[in-house]
Design a protein around this motif. Structure first.
Motif, mmCIF file in Angstrom:
data_model
loop_
_atom_site.group_PDB
_atom_site.id
_atom_site.type_symbol
_atom_site.label_atom_id
_atom_site.label_comp_id
_atom_site.label_asym_id
_atom_site.label_seq_id
_atom_site.Cartn_x
_atom_site.Cartn_y
_atom_site.Cartn_z
ATOM 1 N N TRP A 147 -73.523 36.416 -15.289
ATOM 2 C CA TRP A 147 -74.199 35.589 -14.295
ATOM 3 C C TRP A 147 -73.292 35.339 -13.096
ATOM 4 N N LEU A 148 -72.002 35.200 -13.343
ATOM 5 C CA LEU A 148 -71.062 34.986 -12.236
ATOM 6 C C LEU A 148 -70.926 36.233 -11.376
ATOM 7 N N SER B 268 -66.249 16.553 -11.375
ATOM 8 C CA SER B 268 -65.890 17.596 -12.326
ATOM 9 C C SER B 268 -64.419 17.523 -12.725
ATOM 10 N N MET C 216 -70.591 28.792 -10.148
ATOM 11 C CA MET C 216 -71.538 29.779 -9.607
ATOM 12 C C MET C 216 -71.679 29.651 -8.099
ATOM 13 N N LEU D 186 -66.466 29.001 -19.672
ATOM 14 C CA LEU D 186 -67.601 29.285 -18.783
ATOM 15 C C LEU D 186 -67.530 30.707 -18.252
ATOM 16 N N TYR E 232 -71.119 19.975 -18.463
ATOM 17 C CA TYR E 232 -71.068 21.431 -18.633
ATOM 18 C C TYR E 232 -71.868 22.132 -17.547
ATOM 19 N N TRP E 233 -73.078 21.640 -17.291
ATOM 20 C CA TRP E 233 -73.919 22.252 -16.260
ATOM 21 C C TRP E 233 -73.349 22.012 -14.866
ATOM 22 N N PHE F 251 -70.348 33.274 -19.336
ATOM 23 C CA PHE F 251 -71.301 33.538 -18.256
ATOM 24 C C PHE F 251 -70.782 34.560 -17.255
ATOM 25 N N ASP G 212 -70.119 21.830 -14.142
ATOM 26 C CA ASP G 212 -69.034 22.805 -14.014
ATOM 27 C C ASP G 212 -69.582 24.205 -13.755
ATOM 28 N N LEU G 213 -70.623 24.575 -14.488
ATOM 29 C CA LEU G 213 -71.224 25.891 -14.295
ATOM 30 C C LEU G 213 -71.814 26.027 -12.891
#
Length: 98
Positions: free
Chosen positions: A11-12, A53, A72, A4, A64-65, A8, A67-68
């Motif tokens: 984005w992070l 999670s 974030m 992740l 997955y979403w 990403f 965790d993301l």
């Protein structure tokens, strides 16, 4: 989790910088705080999401979403804390000058 961050990272960093900006701006506003019940409810929801999670109970794309989302939100909150701390430090330092 490393995948992740690797995929990403932009984005992070954006989430961290957005949190920093919000933390810097929102120190000035002194509004009413959450009630104790609201704070416990938010903490409970956060604990359940982190528990889901860590236990890997949510499979596939939804996990997955999740965790993301958690990564974030953590980056955003860290940015908020750093931004508000730096704003407080700058304002306190300027108020001590003669």
């Amino acid at each position: 989790m490393v995948a992740l961050v690797d995929f990403f990272w932009g984005w992070l960093v954006g989430s961290l910088l957005l949190g920093f900006a919000v933390g810097w701006i929102s120190v000035v506003h002194r509004g009413p705080s959450f009630s104790r019940n609201a704070g416990l409810g938010i903490a409970g929801v956060a604990a359940v999401l982190v528990g889901l999670s860590l236990a890997r109970l949510v499979p596939g794309r939804a996990g997955y979403w999740l965790d993301l989302f958690l990564v974030m939100v953590a980056a955003y909150l860290i940015g908020c804390a750093i931004g508000s701390w730096l704003r407080y430090w700058v304002v306190a330092r300027q108020s001590q000058r003669p």
